[in-house]
Write a protein that holds these residues in place. Sequence first.
Motif, PDB file in Angstrom:
ATOM      1  N   MET A 142       0.824  -1.206   0.000  1.00 31.86           N
ATOM      2  CA  MET A 142       0.000   0.000   0.000  1.00 31.86           C
ATOM      3  C   MET A 142       0.858   1.255   0.000  1.00 31.86           C
ATOM      4  N   GLY A 199      -4.236   0.267  -2.030  1.00 30.26           N
ATOM      5  CA  GLY A 199      -4.587   0.466  -0.620  1.00 30.26           C
ATOM      6  C   GLY A 199      -3.766   1.589   0.007  1.00 30.26           C
ATOM      7  N   ARG A 230      -8.020  -0.366   2.904  1.00 31.51           N
ATOM      8  CA  ARG A 230      -7.617  -1.397   1.941  1.00 31.51           C
ATOM      9  C   ARG A 230      -8.800  -2.234   1.462  1.00 31.51           C
TER      10      ARG A 230
END
Length: 311
Positions: free
Chosen positions: A11, A86, A104
């Motif tokens: 992410m 994410g 996420r």
Amino acid sequence: MIDVATFGETMAALRADGPIRLGGTMRLSVAGAESNVAIGLARLGHRVRWTGLVGRDEPGELVLRTLRAEGVDVTHARVDSRGPTGLLLFERRIGDVVRVTYHRAGSAASYLSSGDVLPALDPPPRLLHVTGITPALGPAPASAVAAAARSGVRVCLDVNYRSRLWDRDQAAAALRPLVPSLSVVVASDDELDLIAPPTATTEADRVAALLDAGVTEVVVKRGAAGATGHTTRETVHTPARRVRVVDVVGAGDAFVAGYLSGLLDDLDLTGRLDRAVTTGAFAVASPGDWEGLPTRSELDLLDTGPESTLR
Ligand code: ATP
């Protein structure tokens, strides 16, 4: 030949020095348990492949660019338009207590499937590293982990329980069936019950049950108390390295990178744990999940005295 293949969700990560609700400046980087391990291994000179899905967005480009810059092979990673990359927010709340918020759910990575990861295991790497986070992302990633674990490659699993993603019963139901395919199990002392059979009730029983089931090494992480490694032949406890704690996030991933590096270098259990507590200590002694991880030539940096200047 690839030494270690790994896959999962990475992410964009934003870090605030104080409470997020007060606003101010944040630093942008990337974070993901498996890619942290991949970067740690690449810095130590191993050939590593990370596979995952990122959104069709600039944070996704940042993830791929960062991994490429760190020398991680992303040949099989790809952009997927079904969801965004994410996002992970860190805020330093008090002292070294860090609070993490995830965005996420429905991310591109939650669509990762066995069709994405199996081609990345051909030709087979020396090791496959997976974490218990990936099966928690959704049914497709869970099947991807199960299929990859059955591919015949030597597999390391870090249990990495995340209570925000699922509860302990769900985690145990997904992780225990993987055991027959695992060679190396890494778990914190409070995670062993999620992978060992429910009939085992003490740490010693849990470790014994995993070794009986064919796991060749069980490594128990104990934070500032170090780690214990078990094989059928021996048990070794290694204390943590003493360092000034700056940021504990990522210590477990750094530890795994060091441990797998030792395994690839054919070090004995003591040597593998020594390298693991060293890379773990680098992670806690520097800011960021992976930014402070050592190159091979830096591994003995912790032996330099405090307040030294390296010239
Ligand atoms: P995280 O989920 O935050 O990445 P973890 O819970 O998976 O961490 P820990 O057991 O906290 O993993 O840490 C892994 C290893 O890192 C420890 O076994 C130890 O070697 C090292 N480590 C952790 N905390 C410290 C510390 N305060 N000082 C020195 N080394 C540490």
